[in-house]
Design an enzyme around this catalytic site. Sequence first.
Site, PDB file in Angstrom:
ATOM      1  N   GLU A  89       0.807  -1.240   0.000  1.00  0.00           N
ATOM      2  CA  GLU A  89       0.000   0.000   0.000  1.00  0.00           C
ATOM      3  C   GLU A  89       0.832   1.278   0.000  1.00  0.00           C
ATOM      4  OE1 GLU A  89      -2.917  -0.313   3.139  1.00  0.00           O
ATOM      5  OE2 GLU A  89      -3.586  -2.274   2.459  1.00  0.00           O
TER       6      GLU A  89
ATOM      7  N   ASN B 242       2.059  -5.133  -3.188  1.00  0.00           N
ATOM      8  CA  ASN B 242       0.646  -5.431  -2.896  1.00  0.00           C
ATOM      9  C   ASN B 242      -0.127  -4.140  -2.623  1.00  0.00           C
ATOM     10  OD1 ASN B 242      -1.386  -7.485  -2.223  1.00  0.00           O
ATOM     11  ND2 ASN B 242      -1.194  -6.768  -0.105  1.00  0.00           N
TER      12      ASN B 242
ATOM     13  N   HIS C  37     -10.525  -5.781  -2.338  1.00  0.00           N
ATOM     14  CA  HIS C  37     -11.608  -5.565  -1.362  1.00  0.00           C
ATOM     15  C   HIS C  37     -12.723  -4.873  -2.132  1.00  0.00           C
ATOM     16  CE1 HIS C  37      -9.154  -6.850   1.979  1.00  0.00           C
ATOM     17  NE2 HIS C  37      -8.194  -6.013   1.621  1.00  0.00           N
TER      18      HIS C  37
ATOM     19  N   GLU D 271      -6.313 -10.451  -1.311  1.00  0.00           N
ATOM     20  CA  GLU D 271      -7.129 -10.200  -0.098  1.00  0.00           C
ATOM     21  C   GLU D 271      -8.611 -10.123  -0.461  1.00  0.00           C
ATOM     22  OE1 GLU D 271      -5.653  -6.886   2.215  1.00  0.00           O
ATOM     23  OE2 GLU D 271      -3.568  -7.385   1.796  1.00  0.00           O
TER      24      GLU D 271
ATOM     25  N   ASP E 201     -12.376  -9.977  -0.813  1.00  0.00           N
ATOM     26  CA  ASP E 201     -13.651 -10.047  -0.094  1.00  0.00           C
ATOM     27  C   ASP E 201     -14.614  -9.106  -0.817  1.00  0.00           C
ATOM     28  OD1 ASP E 201     -12.581  -7.635   0.926  1.00  0.00           O
ATOM     29  OD2 ASP E 201     -12.344  -8.412   2.951  1.00  0.00           O
TER      30      ASP E 201
HETATM   31  O1  G2I Z   1      -7.632  -3.582   6.344  1.00  0.00           O
HETATM   32  C1  G2I Z   1      -7.780  -4.767   5.629  1.00  0.00           C
HETATM   33  C2  G2I Z   1      -6.469  -5.195   5.033  1.00  0.00           C
HETATM   34  C3  G2I Z   1      -6.017  -4.182   3.984  1.00  0.00           C
HETATM   35  N1  G2I Z   1      -4.772  -4.612   3.337  1.00  0.00           N
HETATM   36  C4  G2I Z   1      -3.685  -4.968   4.229  1.00  0.00           C
HETATM   37  C5  G2I Z   1      -4.141  -5.938   5.309  1.00  0.00           C
HETATM   38  O2  G2I Z   1      -3.086  -6.198   6.199  1.00  0.00           O
HETATM   39  C6  G2I Z   1      -5.342  -5.419   6.054  1.00  0.00           C
HETATM   40  O3  G2I Z   1      -5.670  -6.385   7.055  1.00  0.00           O
HETATM   41  C7  G2I Z   1      -6.244  -5.878   8.234  1.00  0.00           C
HETATM   42  C8  G2I Z   1      -6.569  -7.048   9.148  1.00  0.00           C
HETATM   43  O4  G2I Z   1      -7.534  -7.848   8.509  1.00  0.00           O
HETATM   44  C9  G2I Z   1      -7.128  -6.549  10.460  1.00  0.00           C
HETATM   45  O5  G2I Z   1      -7.256  -7.640  11.391  1.00  0.00           O
HETATM   46  O6  G2I Z   1      -5.350  -5.016   8.854  1.00  0.00           O
HETATM   47  C10 G2I Z   1      -5.927  -4.423  10.009  1.00  0.00           C
HETATM   48  C11 G2I Z   1      -4.996  -3.357  10.553  1.00  0.00           C
HETATM   49  O7  G2I Z   1      -4.804  -2.309   9.632  1.00  0.00           O
HETATM   50  C12 G2I Z   1      -6.217  -5.481  11.051  1.00  0.00           C
HETATM   51  O8  G2I Z   1      -6.887  -4.927  12.159  1.00  0.00           O
HETATM   52  C13 G2I Z   1      -6.192  -4.953  13.364  1.00  0.00           C
HETATM   53  C14 G2I Z   1      -6.914  -4.054  14.335  1.00  0.00           C
HETATM   54  O9  G2I Z   1      -6.926  -2.745  13.795  1.00  0.00           O
HETATM   55  C15 G2I Z   1      -6.212  -4.057  15.640  1.00  0.00           C
HETATM   56  O10 G2I Z   1      -6.953  -3.314  16.564  1.00  0.00           O
HETATM   57  C16 G2I Z   1      -6.013  -5.467  16.136  1.00  0.00           C
HETATM   58  O11 G2I Z   1      -5.218  -5.485  17.303  1.00  0.00           O
HETATM   59  O12 G2I Z   1      -6.117  -6.270  13.893  1.00  0.00           O
HETATM   60  C17 G2I Z   1      -5.339  -6.318  15.060  1.00  0.00           C
HETATM   61  C18 G2I Z   1      -5.132  -7.779  15.469  1.00  0.00           C
HETATM   62  O13 G2I Z   1      -6.350  -8.383  15.704  1.00  0.00           O
END
Ligand code: G2I
Length: 450
Positions: free
Chosen positions: A161, A203, A239, A266, A268
């Site tokens: 990103e 990515n 997404h 990714e 969805d």
């Molecule tokens: O935002 C969706 C995805 C966009 N592209 C990059 C990916 O890495 C990203 O994944 C998401 C995860 O699916 C989430 O699970 O990235 C988020 C963070 O930017 C993740 O969220 C985080 C929460 O914000 C935190 O509060 C939490 O501690 O997940 C963490 C672990 O559960």
Amino acid sequence: MQIRKRPRRTALLAMVSAAATAATGLVFASTADAATTLGASAAEKGRYFGAAIAAGRLGDSTYTRLLTTEFTSVTPENEMKWDATEPQQGRFSFTNGDRILNQGLSNGSKVRGHALLWHAQQPGWAQSLSGSALRNAAINHVTQVAGHYKGKIYAWDVVNEAFADGGSGGRRDSNLQRTGNDWIEAAFRAARAADPAAKLCYNDYNTDGINAKSTGIYTMVRDFKARGVPIDCVGFQSHLGTGIDSSYQANLQRFADLGVDVQITELDVQQGGNQANIYATVTRACLAVARCTGITVWGIRDSDSWRDDNPLLFDGGGNKKAAYTSVLNALNAGGTTTPPSSPPVTTSPPPSGGGACAATVSLNSWNGGYVATVRVNAGSAPVNGWTVAVALPSGSAVTSTWNATATGSPGTVSFRNVTYNGQIPAGGHTEFGFQGTGAGPTATPACTVT
Ligand code: G2I
């Protein structure tokens, strides 16, 4: 720990054109031998079908059942990010990343590494650095993390990103970007040095068609290829909202034409619109682009998603949704490189014994080891099962194998198909791989049908 549900990213999803979902309808596989899982069907087309997974959910039996039956690749949703792997500068923590890795490897799956450098989810200490201190810390991070997982990762999201949304086509402002525009190529060079076997990907999201942002990335990849910066693949997060851009496939193809693999990393899709059709359209686009090597969905059940609009293939109870059936049918119907305007390729049940096969091997070697990728090609008749004999030079032994089972190392090693990739349609192919010590094989392997 429960993953926090985030409100839908309205700006992101609003970018998606609602206009262009082709009125394709569903294509139902009619053959008695159609594959019954996503991973098996994708493998028949020489591709993987993966999911992002969370270490904290691996104790959930429904989750792991779906994971191990349906998917042939895993991506850690958070566990290999910078904040997780280097919480204090120079002190690395691989426990949860290793859990994802071992879950994948023990299931014979590929593992996609995600993500070495990103402006988000940086540890606090990195957020407070700048200039050469940050640049050095970032490159050290790439070196240490890619080095820890050396030889085990199929593809790394080296940089995630880094481009801006909107019409500029330029880089996103970030602390990493402010260390100098060459931070991305420095990261790719460090990753190649640390793990020569991994495919190295850039990515990003909002790249779901030919638009200003994807064109900015395209221009960077073209420049990297021209100057010999090591880049092997581009990840399209995908997404998606209620529509899909009509240039989705053409966009994948223009990147592939630069000489890189492309992957849907990714996926969805918002429920409520054309969810099942959009999933099928993405699947068909990947099958139609020869260098689209696989698809990853960003979670397994709706309740596992970062989104709150039920965007995945299984409902919260682990039941298959219409979107699941739509993807499986698209996989079963699709040819490997057939443009969508051509009739779908259907396979009839292969005769017992099957036709002839041939194998080729390509090597990614370093001092003291190598990763071999073996392509198994069917002849003009379908193949029902195969064995590939690979003669290893003296001093070489196999240390790990994926998408096949190996016997006889060292010496001449016999690799036999696993359940999901024994059947290859006429003219089709599948791939397996192995890692070894010493020097890699040089002779053409012998393939026999079983
Ligand atoms: O935002 C969706 C995805 C966009 N592209 C990059 C990916 O890495 C990203 O994944 C998401 C995860 O699916 C989430 O699970 O990235 C988020 C963070 O930017 C993740 O969220 C985080 C929460 O914000 C935190 O509060 C939490 O501690 O997940 C963490 C672990 O559960």
